[in-house]
Design a protein around this motif. Structure first.
Motif: not given
Length: 293
Positions: A83-104
């Motif tokens: 849970l902590p890893i999954g929530f944190a990663t999902g939040i980062y991808l949705a709110e902070y990651a740029d387009f290239r990082i998100k796609n990768a």
């Protein structure tokens, strides 16, 4: 012609939905019909008093109580790690990651979601062998290794549901708090996360179901037939999915097979309890988020 195509699509969708509902209903009725006869206290506690078994005053040898406890501990440990890893990663991808990082990362997590569970189990077994050889001879396949392997297996579900739940929020919800002067972090904590709790908990429910039913991973990473209630996370354990697999493939009498059906019914009830608990927690968190003083 267009109206005929729409009617055909609607008819086809209703037919598929009815077939799916009938299939699920048939499975449940069959399981209830087969397992109800074997579902009694002796199936769980054997010849031991239920109170003594629950208080761990006497070991249960011929009942499913150790498997129930092992399954609950396994699911709790796996979900707590993921849970902590999954929530944190999902939040980062949705709110902070740029387009290239998100796609990768999306590509990586899609590949991870498609990895067969037996491969994850083999990786967990290899990890246990490596730690046993290079760090401590007391390390062996155990509850902790199984929990880590299952957490790795369910991470994509939690990450993707968290990411999708946040990204699906409307622009009005996203911009209201920011327009009133809130910071991005405040907007995330006080507005976006409470609004997306329903979708995020859906990932938790998927993770609970996958952890509770998976057999291939735990077969290679620590589950055994008669380990009793695990005394620590470094001990082997019993689990209901493995018991169902074992008894259905190696039963010698009709009574043993009926016990397998009873164990399947017990696993279903255990999953329903965990799902209900997740739903109650979701409702409680939603209430605290929207009605805090």
């Amino acid at each position: 012609m267009k109206q005929a195509g729409e009617r055909l699509t609607i008819w086809y969708s209703w037919t598929c939905g009815l077939i799916l509902t009938a299939a699920v209903f048939s499975i449940l009725v069959y399981l209830l019909f087969k397992g109800a006869g074997a579902f009694h206290p002796k199936l769980i506690f054997g010849d031991v008093s239920p109170l003594k078994a629950v208080l761990l005053q006497q070991r249960v040898f011929d009942g499913l109580f150790p498997a129930v406890v092992g399954t609950l501990m396994l699911v709790s440990l796996s979900v707590s790690i993921a849970l902590p890893i999954g929530f944190a990663t999902g939040i980062y991808l949705a709110e902070y990651a740029d387009f290239r990082i998100k796609n990768a990362f999306n590509l990586i997590f899609d590949i991870l979601a498609g990895i067969p569970s037996i491969v994850v189990g083999l990786f967990g077994f290899a990890l246990a062998v490596f730690l046993h050889k290079h760090y401590s001879s007391s390390i062996q396949p155990c509850l902790l290794i199984s929990g880590l392997a299952l957490a790795f297996l369910v991470l994509p579900y939690i990450i993707r549901t968290t990411q999708i739940a946040l990204e699906s929020l409307s622009p009005e919800i996203r911009l209201t708090a920011l327009a009133l002067g809130a910071t991005k972090l405040q907007n995330l904590v006080y507005v976006l996360l409470p609004q997306s709790l329903t979708g995020m908990i859906s990932g938790v429910i998927l993770a609970i179901g996958r952890c509770a039913e998976d057999t291939a991973v735990i077969m290679l990473t620590g589950v055994v037939v008669a380990a009793g209630v695990p005394k620590s996370v470094f001990a082997p354990y019993e689990a209901l999915p493995f018991y169902i697999y074992y008894i259905s493939s190696q039963y010698t009498t009709p009574e043993e097979l009926m016990n397998g059906y009873g164990a399947a019914l017990l696993l279903l009830l255990l999953c329903l309890f965990l799902f209900a608990l997740a739903f109650v927690i979701k409702k409680r968190l939603s209430y605290l988020a929207f009605y805090r003083p």
